[in-house]
Design an enzyme around this catalytic site. Structure first.
Site, short mmCIF file in Angstrom:
data_model
loop_
_atom_site.label_atom_id
_atom_site.label_comp_id
_atom_site.label_asym_id
_atom_site.label_seq_id
_atom_site.Cartn_x
_atom_site.Cartn_y
_atom_site.Cartn_z
N LYS A 90 -3.47 -7.19 -1.95
CA LYS A 90 -2.15 -7.65 -2.43
C LYS A 90 -1.46 -8.61 -2.03
CE LYS A 90 2.41 -4.67 -4.24
NZ LYS A 90 2.84 -3.91 -3.52
C1 E4P Z 1 4.76 -2.71 -6.02
O1 E4P Z 1 3.33 -3.00 -6.30
C2 E4P Z 1 6.30 -2.61 -5.51
O2 E4P Z 1 6.14 -3.13 -4.39
C3 E4P Z 1 7.42 -1.88 -5.97
O3 E4P Z 1 7.36 -1.30 -7.55
C4 E4P Z 1 8.67 -2.78 -5.35
O4 E4P Z 1 9.49 -1.63 -5.80
P1 E4P Z 1 11.03 -1.25 -5.35
O5 E4P Z 1 11.49 -2.79 -5.80
O6 E4P Z 1 11.47 -0.22 -5.41
O7 E4P Z 1 11.07 -1.55 -3.39
#
Ligand code: E4P
Length: 217
Positions: free
Chosen positions: A83
């Site tokens: 990522k």
């Molecule tokens: C996933 O890949 C993201 O990091 C995550 O969905 C972020 O979610 P949040 O906005 O609830 O922290």
């Protein structure tokens, strides 16, 4: 639509994996911190529970260090997906990794133009954050619609991974629009099973069944 769990909690991942409906997992540095576990160790454990992609995020901001971190992370397991943030260095890293056959999830996407850049960089997944978009007065699902339109216009193979999902309506809207994947906290995925009329129906059927005095086994 594929379902990914947005968590690094092993118990939750095991519970969801047992349903047979879990296609992958996404983590981020905040979720790793919340787990209280060692990053490498918990990521390895998640990869052994789930067959599908498991996103592990780099924390460096420059391309060279991102590549070094990705090198370490991709050795964890074959299903690790690196990522990277949607920055110039993140997309340089994305291009280099995908050209080398590594899965890449480009995260922190908040505009359709950013999603276009990620697709051009060969991203396996683009993660638009619908919940955070809504929190800031924008419409998260309109962003997903725009990205779907653009990706279909040019037949990009990058999969739209709806992230920052907060409630079941985000999931429904994602499926309506034709997003490829959604990642949600376990409590949202579990809430998808619930309906008051299902509970009421079971209660009624059981009451009538018990009155017959019969048993199946
Ligand atoms: C996933 O890949 C993201 O990091 C995550 O969905 C972020 O979610 P949040 O906005 O609830 O922290």
């Amino acid at each position: 639509m594929k379902f990914f769990a947005d968590t690094a909690d092993i118990d939750d991942i095991k519970e969801l994996a047992a349903t047979g409906l879990l296609d992958g997992v996404t983590t981020n540095p905040s979720l790793i911190a919340k787990s209280g576990r060692d990053f490498m160790e918990v990521t390895k454990e998640i990869c052994s529970i789930v067959d599908g992609p498991v996103s592990a995020e780099v924390v460096a901001l420059d391309h060279e260090t991102m590549m070094k971190e990705a090198e370490v992370l991709r050795k964890i397991a074959d299903n690790v997906c690196i990522k990277v943030p949607l920055t110039i260095d993140g997309l340089k890293t994305c291009k280099a990794l995908t050209e080398d056959g590594t899965m890449v999830n480009v995260t922190l996407c908040f505009s359709a133009n950013q999603a276009l850049l990620a697709a051009k960089a060969g991203a396996t997944f683009i993660s638009p954050f619908v919940g955070r978009h809504d929190d800031n007065g924008f419409n998260g699902m309109e962003l997903i619609e725009d990205i779907r339109l653009i990706y279909d216009n040019y037949m990009f193979e990058t999969e739209i991974l709806v992230a920052s999902v907060r409630h079941v309506t985000h999931v429904l809207e994602s499926a309506r629009i034709g997003a490829d994947v959604m990642t949600a906290p376990p409590k949202v995925i579990k809430a998808l099973f619930n309906h008051v009329l299902t509970d009421k129906g079971i209660e009624g059927f059981l009451k009538d069944w018990q009155a017959t005095g019969q048993s199946i086994v």
